[in-house]
Design a protein around this motif. Structure first.
Motif, short mmCIF file in Angstrom:
data_model
loop_
_atom_site.label_atom_id
_atom_site.label_comp_id
_atom_site.label_asym_id
_atom_site.label_seq_id
_atom_site.Cartn_x
_atom_site.Cartn_y
_atom_site.Cartn_z
N ASP A 119 -2.26 3.61 22.88
CA ASP A 119 -1.47 2.45 22.45
C ASP A 119 -1.64 2.34 20.95
OD1 ASP A 119 -0.50 1.56 24.94
OD2 ASP A 119 -2.37 0.50 25.35
N VAL A 120 -0.55 2.24 20.22
CA VAL A 120 -0.59 2.17 18.76
C VAL A 120 -0.12 0.80 18.31
CG1 VAL A 120 0.38 3.11 16.63
CG2 VAL A 120 -0.22 4.65 18.50
N GLU A 121 -0.86 0.23 17.36
CA GLU A 121 -0.46 -1.05 16.78
C GLU A 121 -0.62 -0.98 15.27
OE1 GLU A 121 -1.49 -5.82 17.02
OE2 GLU A 121 -2.75 -4.40 18.08
N SER A 122 0.42 -1.38 14.57
CA SER A 122 0.35 -1.51 13.12
C SER A 122 -0.04 -2.95 12.80
CB SER A 122 1.72 -1.19 12.50
OG SER A 122 1.68 -1.37 11.11
N VAL A 123 -1.11 -3.11 12.03
CA VAL A 123 -1.65 -4.43 11.73
C VAL A 123 -1.54 -4.67 10.23
CG1 VAL A 123 -3.65 -5.96 11.93
CG2 VAL A 123 -3.30 -4.16 13.65
N ASP B 226 -13.20 -8.93 10.78
CA ASP B 226 -14.09 -8.62 11.91
C ASP B 226 -14.52 -7.15 11.90
OD1 ASP B 226 -13.84 -11.26 12.71
OD2 ASP B 226 -12.43 -10.82 14.34
N TYR B 227 -13.63 -6.25 11.52
CA TYR B 227 -13.95 -4.83 11.44
C TYR B 227 -14.58 -4.45 10.10
CZ TYR B 227 -11.23 -3.69 15.66
OH TYR B 227 -10.76 -3.59 16.95
N GLN B 228 -14.71 -5.40 9.19
CA GLN B 228 -15.26 -5.19 7.85
C GLN B 228 -14.46 -4.15 7.07
OE1 GLN B 228 -19.45 -4.37 8.42
NE2 GLN B 228 -19.86 -6.48 9.02
N ILE B 229 -13.15 -4.25 7.19
CA ILE B 229 -12.26 -3.33 6.49
C ILE B 229 -12.19 -3.71 5.02
CG2 ILE B 229 -9.83 -2.62 6.27
CD1 ILE B 229 -9.75 -2.73 9.36
N MET B 230 -12.46 -2.73 4.17
CA MET B 230 -12.49 -2.97 2.72
C MET B 230 -11.37 -2.23 1.99
SD MET B 230 -15.12 -4.94 2.47
CE MET B 230 -15.83 -4.92 0.86
N ALA B 231 -10.65 -1.35 2.69
CA ALA B 231 -9.59 -0.57 2.07
C ALA B 231 -8.51 -0.29 3.10
CB ALA B 231 -10.15 0.75 1.53
N VAL B 232 -7.30 -0.12 2.62
CA VAL B 232 -6.20 0.26 3.50
C VAL B 232 -5.57 1.54 2.97
CG1 VAL B 232 -5.68 -2.04 4.39
CG2 VAL B 232 -4.60 -1.30 2.27
N PRO B 233 -5.03 2.35 3.83
CA PRO B 233 -5.00 2.17 5.28
C PRO B 233 -6.36 2.48 5.90
CG PRO B 233 -4.02 4.28 4.71
CD PRO B 233 -4.33 3.58 3.41
N THR B 234 -6.62 1.82 7.01
CA THR B 234 -7.79 2.11 7.84
C THR B 234 -7.31 2.22 9.27
OG1 THR B 234 -9.36 0.99 6.38
CG2 THR B 234 -10.00 1.21 8.69
N VAL B 235 -7.78 3.26 9.95
CA VAL B 235 -7.41 3.49 11.34
C VAL B 235 -8.63 3.20 12.21
CG1 VAL B 235 -6.56 5.15 13.04
CG2 VAL B 235 -5.72 5.24 10.68
N VAL B 236 -8.45 2.28 13.15
CA VAL B 236 -9.50 1.90 14.09
C VAL B 236 -9.10 2.44 15.46
CG1 VAL B 236 -10.67 -0.06 15.19
CG2 VAL B 236 -10.08 -0.16 12.75
N ILE C 226 -10.73 6.04 7.00
CA ILE C 226 -10.42 5.20 5.85
C ILE C 226 -9.53 6.06 4.98
CG2 ILE C 226 -11.32 3.96 3.84
CD1 ILE C 226 -13.93 3.59 5.49
N GLY C 227 -8.31 5.62 4.81
CA GLY C 227 -7.29 6.44 4.19
C GLY C 227 -6.38 6.98 5.28
N ALA C 228 -5.31 7.61 4.88
CA ALA C 228 -4.32 8.11 5.84
C ALA C 228 -4.74 9.47 6.36
CB ALA C 228 -2.95 8.19 5.19
N PRO C 229 -5.00 9.58 7.67
CA PRO C 229 -5.30 10.89 8.22
C PRO C 229 -4.02 11.71 8.35
CG PRO C 229 -5.16 9.30 9.99
CD PRO C 229 -5.00 8.54 8.70
N CYS D 103 0.84 -1.20 0.00
CA CYS D 103 0.00 0.00 0.00
C CYS D 103 0.88 1.26 0.00
CB CYS D 103 -0.90 -0.03 1.23
SG CYS D 103 -1.71 1.53 1.61
N PRO D 104 0.72 2.15 -0.99
CA PRO D 104 1.56 3.34 -1.04
C PRO D 104 1.20 4.40 0.01
CG PRO D 104 0.00 3.38 -2.85
CD PRO D 104 -0.16 2.04 -2.16
N HIS D 105 -0.01 4.37 0.53
CA HIS D 105 -0.45 5.39 1.48
C HIS D 105 -0.35 4.92 2.94
CE1 HIS D 105 -1.79 7.69 -1.92
NE2 HIS D 105 -2.46 6.64 -2.35
N CYS D 106 -0.11 3.65 3.14
CA CYS D 106 -0.07 3.09 4.49
C CYS D 106 1.05 3.65 5.35
CB CYS D 106 -0.03 1.57 4.43
SG CYS D 106 -1.58 0.86 3.83
#
Length: 89
Positions: free
Chosen positions: A35-39, A55-65, A73-76, A13-16
């Motif tokens: 607490d930060v975790e890269s998944v 489980d989170y129904q993530i359809m695009a990356v990056p996604t921040v939960v 959805i996308g890089a903030p 992913c180029p934006h991750c």
């Protein structure tokens, strides 16, 4: 209790990297409040990561939960992520 920030990404992913960096900047500013975790969902050594994305129904990356809810959805930007986190403190 610290706010849990999970950044879902893939190795191609180029934006991750920007999302991961924003989370690290937030961690540097807010310290133990988060607490930060890269998944990495394409990490074959950790197949549970793919299940977490499902489980989170993530359809695009990056996604921040944040605390179990999809927040970006996308890089903030650093500022957007910090503002969101500060509103939860």
């Amino acid at each position: 209790m610290a706010i849990k920030v999970e950044v879902f990404s893939t190795s191609t992913c180029p934006h991750c990297p920007a999302a991961i960096e924003a989370a690290q900047v937030a961690k540097d500013k807010l310290g133990d409040a988060i607490d930060v975790e890269s998944v990495k969902i394409d990490d074959m050594e950790h197949p549970e990561n793919r299940q977490r994305a499902i489980d989170y129904q993530i359809m695009a990356v990056p996604t921040v939960v944040i605390d179990g809810e999809v927040s970006f959805i996308g890089a903030p930007s650093d500022a957007e992520l910090i503002e969101k986190l500060e509103s939860l403190l």
